[in-house]
Every structure is written in structure tokens, then in C-alpha cells.
Scaffold this motif. Structure first.
Motif, PDB file in Angstrom:
ATOM      1  N   MET A 108       0.803  -1.724   0.189  1.00 58.01           N
ATOM      2  CA  MET A 108      -0.428   0.071   0.562  1.00 58.01           C
ATOM      3  C   MET A 108       1.137   1.041  -0.345  1.00 58.01           C
ATOM      4  O   MET A 108       0.560   2.349  -1.035  1.00 58.01           O
ATOM      5  CB  MET A 108      -0.396  -0.006   1.141  1.00 58.01           C
ATOM      6  N   ASP A 109       1.654   1.074   0.729  1.00 54.53           N
ATOM      7  CA  ASP A 109       3.558   2.461   0.765  1.00 54.53           C
ATOM      8  C   ASP A 109       3.411   2.486  -0.460  1.00 54.53           C
ATOM      9  O   ASP A 109       3.318   3.995  -1.177  1.00 54.53           O
ATOM     10  CB  ASP A 109       3.896   2.009   1.489  1.00 54.53           C
ATOM     11  N   TRP A 110       4.293   1.562  -1.480  1.00 59.25           N
ATOM     12  CA  TRP A 110       4.436   1.554  -2.575  1.00 59.25           C
ATOM     13  C   TRP A 110       3.481   2.501  -3.573  1.00 59.25           C
ATOM     14  O   TRP A 110       3.732   3.699  -4.586  1.00 59.25           O
ATOM     15  CB  TRP A 110       5.160   0.477  -3.204  1.00 59.25           C
ATOM     16  N   GLN A 111       1.761   2.039  -3.489  1.00 60.45           N
ATOM     17  CA  GLN A 111       0.643   2.145  -4.444  1.00 60.45           C
ATOM     18  C   GLN A 111       0.641   3.515  -4.228  1.00 60.45           C
ATOM     19  O   GLN A 111       0.396   4.452  -4.742  1.00 60.45           O
ATOM     20  CB  GLN A 111      -0.293   1.996  -3.822  1.00 60.45           C
ATOM     21  N   VAL A 146       0.689   9.148 -18.026  1.00 65.38           N
ATOM     22  CA  VAL A 146       1.229   8.302 -16.819  1.00 65.38           C
ATOM     23  C   VAL A 146       0.983   8.235 -16.208  1.00 65.38           C
ATOM     24  O   VAL A 146      -0.704   8.341 -15.753  1.00 65.38           O
ATOM     25  CB  VAL A 146       2.029   9.615 -16.460  1.00 65.38           C
ATOM     26  N   GLU A 147       0.881   6.768 -15.563  1.00 62.67           N
ATOM     27  CA  GLU A 147      -0.060   5.647 -14.914  1.00 62.67           C
ATOM     28  C   GLU A 147       0.655   4.598 -13.795  1.00 62.67           C
ATOM     29  O   GLU A 147       1.534   4.462 -14.557  1.00 62.67           O
ATOM     30  CB  GLU A 147      -1.463   5.608 -15.303  1.00 62.67           C
ATOM     31  N   VAL A 148      -0.435   4.320 -12.942  1.00 66.53           N
ATOM     32  CA  VAL A 148       0.449   3.192 -12.766  1.00 66.53           C
ATOM     33  C   VAL A 148       0.637   2.017 -13.147  1.00 66.53           C
ATOM     34  O   VAL A 148      -1.034   1.631 -14.267  1.00 66.53           O
ATOM     35  CB  VAL A 148       0.157   2.572 -10.850  1.00 66.53           C
ATOM     36  N   SER A 149       0.764   1.239 -13.829  1.00 67.24           N
ATOM     37  CA  SER A 149       0.673  -0.137 -14.644  1.00 67.24           C
ATOM     38  C   SER A 149      -0.214  -0.709 -14.099  1.00 67.24           C
ATOM     39  O   SER A 149       0.131  -1.106 -12.555  1.00 67.24           O
ATOM     40  CB  SER A 149       2.035  -1.119 -14.800  1.00 67.24           C
ATOM     41  N   HIS A 150      -1.236  -1.435 -14.474  1.00 69.75           N
ATOM     42  CA  HIS A 150      -2.373  -2.241 -13.928  1.00 69.75           C
ATOM     43  C   HIS A 150      -2.167  -3.776 -14.403  1.00 69.75           C
ATOM     44  O   HIS A 150      -2.517  -4.693 -13.827  1.00 69.75           O
ATOM     45  CB  HIS A 150      -3.747  -2.106 -14.426  1.00 69.75           C
ATOM     46  N   CYS A 175       8.062   2.267 -19.406  1.00 67.95           N
ATOM     47  CA  CYS A 175       7.841   1.981 -18.532  1.00 67.95           C
ATOM     48  C   CYS A 175       8.761   2.142 -17.291  1.00 67.95           C
ATOM     49  O   CYS A 175      10.238   1.476 -17.424  1.00 67.95           O
ATOM     50  CB  CYS A 175       7.582   0.009 -18.567  1.00 67.95           C
ATOM     51  N   ILE A 176       8.845   2.528 -16.331  1.00 69.74           N
ATOM     52  CA  ILE A 176       9.779   2.716 -14.954  1.00 69.74           C
ATOM     53  C   ILE A 176       9.407   1.447 -14.014  1.00 69.74           C
ATOM     54  O   ILE A 176       8.023   1.767 -13.701  1.00 69.74           O
ATOM     55  CB  ILE A 176       9.666   4.136 -14.998  1.00 69.74           C
ATOM     56  N   CYS A 177      10.390   1.491 -13.266  1.00 72.01           N
ATOM     57  CA  CYS A 177      10.123   0.739 -12.480  1.00 72.01           C
ATOM     58  C   CYS A 177      10.503   1.969 -10.544  1.00 72.01           C
ATOM     59  O   CYS A 177      11.747   2.628 -11.289  1.00 72.01           O
ATOM     60  CB  CYS A 177      11.160  -0.490 -11.940  1.00 72.01           C
ATOM     61  N   MET A 182      15.324   1.485  -4.412  1.00 70.13           N
ATOM     62  CA  MET A 182      17.164   1.837  -5.888  1.00 70.13           C
ATOM     63  C   MET A 182      17.059   3.274  -6.202  1.00 70.13           C
ATOM     64  O   MET A 182      17.768   3.716  -6.140  1.00 70.13           O
ATOM     65  CB  MET A 182      17.398   0.449  -6.467  1.00 70.13           C
ATOM     66  N   GLY A 183      15.505   3.351  -6.562  1.00 65.83           N
ATOM     67  CA  GLY A 183      15.482   4.726  -7.163  1.00 65.83           C
ATOM     68  C   GLY A 183      13.868   4.633  -8.518  1.00 65.83           C
ATOM     69  O   GLY A 183      13.727   3.616  -8.653  1.00 65.83           O
ATOM     70  N   PHE A 184      14.399   5.526  -9.781  1.00 70.74           N
ATOM     71  CA  PHE A 184      13.651   4.829 -10.880  1.00 70.74           C
ATOM     72  C   PHE A 184      14.458   4.346 -12.042  1.00 70.74           C
ATOM     73  O   PHE A 184      15.225   5.240 -12.543  1.00 70.74           O
ATOM     74  CB  PHE A 184      12.791   6.209 -10.830  1.00 70.74           C
ATOM     75  N   ARG A 185      13.907   3.967 -12.632  1.00 67.44           N
ATOM     76  CA  ARG A 185      14.865   2.793 -13.512  1.00 67.44           C
ATOM     77  C   ARG A 185      13.605   2.414 -14.940  1.00 67.44           C
ATOM     78  O   ARG A 185      12.614   2.089 -14.646  1.00 67.44           O
ATOM     79  CB  ARG A 185      15.867   1.875 -13.623  1.00 67.44           C
ATOM     80  N   ILE A 186      14.158   2.845 -16.402  1.00 70.56           N
ATOM     81  CA  ILE A 186      13.378   2.741 -17.041  1.00 70.56           C
ATOM     82  C   ILE A 186      13.808   1.027 -17.451  1.00 70.56           C
ATOM     83  O   ILE A 186      14.925   0.686 -17.534  1.00 70.56           O
ATOM     84  CB  ILE A 186      14.188   3.456 -18.336  1.00 70.56           C
ATOM     85  N   VAL A 187      12.703   0.318 -17.284  1.00 71.11           N
ATOM     86  CA  VAL A 187      13.010  -0.915 -18.112  1.00 71.11           C
ATOM     87  C   VAL A 187      11.980  -1.866 -19.367  1.00 71.11           C
ATOM     88  O   VAL A 187      12.356  -2.100 -19.882  1.00 71.11           O
ATOM     89  CB  VAL A 187      12.264  -1.819 -16.816  1.00 71.11           C
ATOM     90  N   GLY A 188      11.422  -0.690 -20.195  1.00 68.88           N
ATOM     91  CA  GLY A 188      11.029  -1.043 -20.481  1.00 68.88           C
ATOM     92  C   GLY A 188      10.619   0.287 -21.986  1.00 68.88           C
ATOM     93  O   GLY A 188      10.288   1.485 -21.289  1.00 68.88           O
ATOM     94  N   ASN A 189      10.360  -0.154 -23.343  1.00 67.97           N
ATOM     95  CA  ASN A 189      10.453   1.197 -24.504  1.00 67.97           C
ATOM     96  C   ASN A 189       8.810   1.136 -24.279  1.00 67.97           C
ATOM     97  O   ASN A 189       8.778   1.743 -25.539  1.00 67.97           O
ATOM     98  CB  ASN A 189      11.054   1.142 -25.282  1.00 67.97           C
ATOM     99  N   ASN A 190       7.707   0.111 -23.950  1.00 69.11           N
ATOM    100  CA  ASN A 190       6.890   0.100 -24.492  1.00 69.11           C
ATOM    101  C   ASN A 190       5.524   0.027 -22.597  1.00 69.11           C
ATOM    102  O   ASN A 190       6.219  -0.309 -21.528  1.00 69.11           O
ATOM    103  CB  ASN A 190       6.654  -1.145 -24.854  1.00 69.11           C
ATOM    104  N   PHE A 191       4.487   0.829 -22.639  1.00 68.80           N
ATOM    105  CA  PHE A 191       4.146   0.586 -21.883  1.00 68.80           C
ATOM    106  C   PHE A 191       3.349  -1.310 -21.089  1.00 68.80           C
ATOM    107  O   PHE A 191       3.880  -2.145 -22.217  1.00 68.80           O
ATOM    108  CB  PHE A 191       2.713   1.047 -21.590  1.00 68.80           C
ATOM    109  N   ASP A 192       3.926  -1.287 -19.577  1.00 71.42           N
ATOM    110  CA  ASP A 192       3.809  -2.819 -18.946  1.00 71.42           C
ATOM    111  C   ASP A 192       4.858  -3.789 -20.008  1.00 71.42           C
ATOM    112  O   ASP A 192       4.913  -4.749 -19.912  1.00 71.42           O
ATOM    113  CB  ASP A 192       1.715  -3.034 -19.097  1.00 71.42           C
TER     114      ASP A 192
END
Length: 117
Positions: free
Chosen positions: A8-11, A28-32, A54-56, A60-70
């Protein structure tokens, strides 16, 4: 119970991030789709230039993990830089984010100056 409280804290953190940067992005939105855990959550974003990400978000922080949503792409994730804040991430990758943020800041400063006169 402890694990759900952490999740819940992360959300809540992710919602705050979305609210902070949404004025300077196309979307911008939280991935569902991608599963959130008590260690990370994923945010989808489209820059004003039209770049999808897609950002994780983790401890550790913020990292781009994908070049498309989800989407988590191992090559993108492994080679991705870790940023301390979402502002640093978007400032680094999106000149239009910087411009939009600067314009909003200038308007806020002008409004504050007018009120103090």
C-alpha cells in the motif's frame, strides 16, 4: 498483513509520483498489468516527445525497464541508469519535460510576485 501494508505504501508513493509529473507528460499511470510487490511498482509514461516508457520504482530509485507500456525488457533494464527522483529521470530524457516544468515554475513565480505587490 505486514506485506500488504508495505505494498500500500508503494502504491501511495506511485500515485504521488504520477500527480507530481503528470502536467509535464502526455500520459502517466501506475501499471495495472505488471505485478507490484512490497519492493517495487511499475509506472507507464509517455513523454511530450511521444516516447513510451515503463519505469520501475524501487528502493534503489527510478529505472527505465521498457520502451513500451507494461513491458520489462532485460536489455533495457540491465543497461538503464538509476535515478534518485522522477524529476531527474525525465529531465535527463525529455527536453520538453524540462521546458514544460520551467514554464510552470515561471508562471508560479510570476503569480507569487503579483500577490506580494
Amino acid at each position: 498483513m505486514w506485506q500488504s501494508e508495505d505494498l500500500m505504501d508503494w502504491q501511495e508513493e506511485a500515485k504521488a509520483i504520477v500527480n507530481d509529473v503528470k502536467a509535464h507528460l502526455k500520459a502517466v499511470e501506475v501499471s495495472h498489468v505488471l505485478e507490484s510487490t512490497n519492493q517495487r511498482i511499475f509506472i507507464n509514461a509517455t513523454t511530450l516527445e511521444g516516447r513510451e516508457l515503463c519505469i520501475c520504482v524501487s528502493g534503489m530509485g527510478f529505472r527505465i525497464v521498457g520502451n513500451n507500456f507494461d513491458t520489462v525488457n532485460a536489455d533495457v533494464e540491465e543497461n538503464g541508469r538509476i535515478y534518485e527522483t522522477p524529476y531527474a529521470l525525465f529531465t535527463d530524457i525529455s527536453p520538453l519535460y524540462v521546458e514544460s516544468f520551467g514554464q510552470a515554475l515561471q508562471k508560479a513565480m510570476e503569480s507569487l510576485a503579483e500577490k506580494s505587490q
